[in-house]
Design a protein around this motif. Structure first.
Motif, PDB file in Angstrom:
ATOM      1  N   ILE A   6     119.417 -55.492   5.619  1.00 17.56           N
ATOM      2  CA  ILE A   6     119.956 -56.845   5.412  1.00 17.56           C
ATOM      3  C   ILE A   6     120.241 -57.159   3.945  1.00 17.56           C
ATOM      4  O   ILE A   6     120.698 -58.260   3.632  1.00 17.56           O
ATOM      5  N   ALA A   7     120.002 -56.220   3.062  1.00 24.24           N
ATOM      6  CA  ALA A   7     120.177 -56.473   1.622  1.00 24.24           C
ATOM      7  C   ALA A   7     121.605 -56.955   1.339  1.00 24.24           C
ATOM      8  O   ALA A   7     122.576 -56.357   1.786  1.00 24.24           O
ATOM      9  N   GLY A   8     121.717 -58.069   0.641  1.00 24.58           N
ATOM     10  CA  GLY A   8     123.017 -58.599   0.258  1.00 24.58           C
ATOM     11  C   GLY A   8     123.769 -59.309   1.368  1.00 24.58           C
ATOM     12  O   GLY A   8     124.957 -59.600   1.220  1.00 24.58           O
ATOM     13  N   GLU A   9     123.105 -59.600   2.460  1.00 26.35           N
ATOM     14  CA  GLU A   9     123.780 -60.215   3.604  1.00 26.35           C
ATOM     15  C   GLU A   9     123.293 -61.637   3.851  1.00 26.35           C
ATOM     16  O   GLU A   9     122.175 -61.989   3.503  1.00 26.35           O
ATOM     17  N   GLU A  10     124.158 -62.440   4.465  1.00 29.28           N
ATOM     18  CA  GLU A  10     123.791 -63.783   4.914  1.00 29.28           C
ATOM     19  C   GLU A  10     123.076 -63.606   6.251  1.00 29.28           C
ATOM     20  O   GLU A  10     123.507 -62.830   7.098  1.00 29.28           O
ATOM     21  N   GLN A  11     121.999 -64.364   6.442  1.00 35.31           N
ATOM     22  CA  GLN A  11     121.220 -64.184   7.657  1.00 35.31           C
ATOM     23  C   GLN A  11     120.919 -65.534   8.307  1.00 35.31           C
ATOM     24  O   GLN A  11     120.641 -66.518   7.636  1.00 35.31           O
ATOM     25  N   TRP A  12     121.013 -65.550   9.624  1.00 35.09           N
ATOM     26  CA  TRP A  12     120.704 -66.711  10.442  1.00 35.09           C
ATOM     27  C   TRP A  12     119.677 -66.298  11.480  1.00 35.09           C
ATOM     28  O   TRP A  12     119.647 -65.134  11.899  1.00 35.09           O
ATOM     29  N   VAL A  13     118.852 -67.248  11.931  1.00 37.91           N
ATOM     30  CA  VAL A  13     117.857 -66.961  12.964  1.00 37.91           C
ATOM     31  C   VAL A  13     118.062 -67.874  14.159  1.00 37.91           C
ATOM     32  O   VAL A  13     118.520 -69.015  14.020  1.00 37.91           O
ATOM     33  N   ALA A  14     117.729 -67.345  15.328  1.00 37.46           N
ATOM     34  CA  ALA A  14     117.730 -68.126  16.571  1.00 37.46           C
ATOM     35  C   ALA A  14     116.285 -68.508  16.856  1.00 37.46           C
ATOM     36  O   ALA A  14     115.390 -67.653  16.806  1.00 37.46           O
ATOM     37  N   VAL A  15     116.085 -69.780  17.161  1.00 37.08           N
ATOM     38  CA  VAL A  15     114.739 -70.305  17.358  1.00 37.08           C
ATOM     39  C   VAL A  15     114.659 -70.960  18.735  1.00 37.08           C
ATOM     40  O   VAL A  15     115.539 -71.736  19.123  1.00 37.08           O
ATOM     41  N   SER A  16     113.606 -70.638  19.454  1.00 38.97           N
ATOM     42  CA  SER A  16     113.311 -71.272  20.739  1.00 38.97           C
ATOM     43  C   SER A  16     111.937 -71.926  20.598  1.00 38.97           C
ATOM     44  O   SER A  16     110.939 -71.230  20.358  1.00 38.97           O
ATOM     45  N   GLY A  17     111.898 -73.244  20.709  1.00 38.75           N
ATOM     46  CA  GLY A  17     110.651 -73.953  20.409  1.00 38.75           C
ATOM     47  C   GLY A  17     110.370 -73.771  18.930  1.00 38.75           C
ATOM     48  O   GLY A  17     111.184 -74.119  18.082  1.00 38.75           O
ATOM     49  N   SER A  18     109.250 -73.153  18.610  1.00 40.74           N
ATOM     50  CA  SER A  18     108.935 -72.862  17.209  1.00 40.74           C
ATOM     51  C   SER A  18     108.978 -71.354  16.939  1.00 40.74           C
ATOM     52  O   SER A  18     108.598 -70.910  15.864  1.00 40.74           O
ATOM     53  N   ARG A  19     109.445 -70.582  17.914  1.00 38.58           N
ATOM     54  CA  ARG A  19     109.435 -69.118  17.823  1.00 38.58           C
ATOM     55  C   ARG A  19     110.814 -68.562  17.474  1.00 38.58           C
ATOM     56  O   ARG A  19     111.800 -68.862  18.152  1.00 38.58           O
ATOM     57  N   ILE A  20     110.872 -67.749  16.427  1.00 40.07           N
ATOM     58  CA  ILE A  20     112.105 -67.050  16.098  1.00 40.07           C
ATOM     59  C   ILE A  20     112.254 -65.910  17.100  1.00 40.07           C
ATOM     60  O   ILE A  20     111.347 -65.087  17.250  1.00 40.07           O
ATOM     61  N   ILE A  21     113.395 -65.886  17.783  1.00 38.62           N
ATOM     62  CA  ILE A  21     113.590 -64.872  18.821  1.00 38.62           C
ATOM     63  C   ILE A  21     114.721 -63.904  18.511  1.00 38.62           C
ATOM     64  O   ILE A  21     114.929 -62.933  19.246  1.00 38.62           O
ATOM     65  N   GLY A  22     115.453 -64.150  17.427  1.00 45.90           N
ATOM     66  CA  GLY A  22     116.528 -63.235  17.077  1.00 45.90           C
ATOM     67  C   GLY A  22     117.121 -63.582  15.732  1.00 45.90           C
ATOM     68  O   GLY A  22     116.811 -64.618  15.147  1.00 45.90           O
ATOM     69  N   TYR A  23     117.960 -62.667  15.242  1.00 49.37           N
ATOM     70  CA  TYR A  23     118.656 -62.923  13.984  1.00 49.37           C
ATOM     71  C   TYR A  23     119.986 -62.188  13.958  1.00 49.37           C
ATOM     72  O   TYR A  23     120.215 -61.241  14.711  1.00 49.37           O
ATOM     73  N   ILE A  24     120.844 -62.666  13.070  1.00 45.83           N
ATOM     74  CA  ILE A  24     122.125 -62.027  12.804  1.00 45.83           C
ATOM     75  C   ILE A  24     122.253 -61.923  11.297  1.00 45.83           C
ATOM     76  O   ILE A  24     121.833 -62.832  10.567  1.00 45.83           O
ATOM     77  N   SER A  25     122.775 -60.803  10.816  1.00 47.42           N
ATOM     78  CA  SER A  25     123.045 -60.674   9.385  1.00 47.42           C
ATOM     79  C   SER A  25     124.501 -60.270   9.212  1.00 47.42           C
ATOM     80  O   SER A  25     125.025 -59.443   9.958  1.00 47.42           O
ATOM     81  N   ILE A  26     125.136 -60.905   8.237  1.00 47.86           N
ATOM     82  CA  ILE A  26     126.576 -60.774   8.040  1.00 47.86           C
ATOM     83  C   ILE A  26     126.854 -60.379   6.599  1.00 47.86           C
ATOM     84  O   ILE A  26     126.347 -61.015   5.668  1.00 47.86           O
ATOM     85  N   TYR A  27     127.672 -59.356   6.425  1.00 45.64           N
ATOM     86  CA  TYR A  27     128.154 -59.010   5.101  1.00 45.64           C
ATOM     87  C   TYR A  27     129.438 -59.803   4.909  1.00 45.64           C
ATOM     88  O   TYR A  27     130.505 -59.434   5.406  1.00 45.64           O
ATOM     89  N   CYS A  28     129.329 -60.933   4.236  1.00 44.60           N
ATOM     90  CA  CYS A  28     130.422 -61.911   4.145  1.00 44.60           C
ATOM     91  C   CYS A  28     131.688 -61.412   3.449  1.00 44.60           C
ATOM     92  O   CYS A  28     132.788 -61.779   3.878  1.00 44.60           O
ATOM     93  N   PRO A  29     131.600 -60.577   2.386  1.00 45.85           N
ATOM     94  CA  PRO A  29     132.846 -60.152   1.736  1.00 45.85           C
ATOM     95  C   PRO A  29     133.843 -59.473   2.679  1.00 45.85           C
ATOM     96  O   PRO A  29     135.048 -59.528   2.448  1.00 45.85           O
ATOM     97  N   THR A  30     133.342 -58.845   3.746  1.00 52.21           N
ATOM     98  CA  THR A  30     134.251 -58.179   4.687  1.00 52.21           C
ATOM     99  C   THR A  30     134.160 -58.766   6.099  1.00 52.21           C
ATOM    100  O   THR A  30     134.711 -58.190   7.039  1.00 52.21           O
ATOM    101  N   ASN A  31     133.469 -59.914   6.250  1.00 48.02           N
ATOM    102  CA  ASN A  31     133.305 -60.525   7.575  1.00 48.02           C
ATOM    103  C   ASN A  31     132.765 -59.528   8.593  1.00 48.02           C
ATOM    104  O   ASN A  31     133.254 -59.440   9.721  1.00 48.02           O
ATOM    105  N   PHE A  32     131.750 -58.775   8.207  1.00 48.25           N
ATOM    106  CA  PHE A  32     131.204 -57.731   9.072  1.00 48.25           C
ATOM    107  C   PHE A  32     129.797 -58.108   9.520  1.00 48.25           C
ATOM    108  O   PHE A  32     128.917 -58.368   8.694  1.00 48.25           O
ATOM    109  N   ILE A  33     129.601 -58.147  10.838  1.00 52.52           N
ATOM    110  CA  ILE A  33     128.269 -58.394  11.387  1.00 52.52           C
ATOM    111  C   ILE A  33     127.533 -57.065  11.380  1.00 52.52           C
ATOM    112  O   ILE A  33     127.895 -56.143  12.117  1.00 52.52           O
ATOM    113  N   HIS A  34     126.544 -56.993  10.537  1.00 50.14           N
ATOM    114  CA  HIS A  34     125.800 -55.752  10.402  1.00 50.14           C
ATOM    115  C   HIS A  34     124.684 -55.646  11.434  1.00 50.14           C
ATOM    116  O   HIS A  34     124.403 -54.570  11.949  1.00 50.14           O
ATOM    117  N   SER A  35     124.035 -56.764  11.721  1.00 50.15           N
ATOM    118  CA  SER A  35     122.905 -56.740  12.652  1.00 50.15           C
ATOM    119  C   SER A  35     122.925 -57.965  13.547  1.00 50.15           C
ATOM    120  O   SER A  35     123.177 -59.078  13.076  1.00 50.15           O
TER     121      SER A  35
END
Length: 145
Positions: free
Chosen positions: A45-74
């Protein structure tokens, strides 16, 4: 299940590393042990924008994006939380914030992920080979849903 999505903060990183390890172990059984560690997660995830999905108070997933190329890495969702909307919610945030088309790759053997992306409107635009095996390159228009 109600799922919210927010930007990741530094305090989320241990939980995201746990999700990475759990999901990689379940999805990629041939991944060598060094590819299933907190260090491998941090490198991924180094150098990437990251978002998390939360259900209740539990993080259940994430996405990381390399913004300069609009590439979803994870895009990882805990195995016990898959199929409940977290992946769709994470993709929606990524697509809304994109400045142009987005792309990602998925391993060809990961048929469940490939089917998920196709249902979300992603189209195949290429393929290739990596040390881990063959992959598909997918694209979808960003900035709109």
């Amino acid at each position: 299940m109600t799922i919210s999505v927010r930007r990741a903060v530094p305090a989320d990183q241990p939980i995201c590393a746990e999700i990475f390890i759990e999901t990689v172990t379940a999805t990629f059984p041939n991944e060598p042990p060094e590819g299933r560690t907190a260090e491998a997660y941090a490198n991924s995830i180094a150098g990437e924008e990251q978002w998390v999905a939360v259900s209740g108070s539990r993080i259940i997933g994430y996405i990381s994006i390399y913004c300069p190329t609009n590439f979803i890495h994870s895009l990882y969702v805990r195995p016990d939380s898959q199929g409940q909307g977290a992946g769709r919610a994470l993709l929606a945030v990524a697509l809304r914030s994109a400045k142009g088309d987005m792309e990602l790759k998925t391993d060809k053997f990961n048929t469940r992920a490939f089917a998920f992306y196709r249902r979300q409107g992603w189209r195949v635009v290429g393929e290739g080979m990596a040390a881990t095996g063959p992959w598909w390159r997918l694209r979808r228009a960003g900035g709109i849903l």
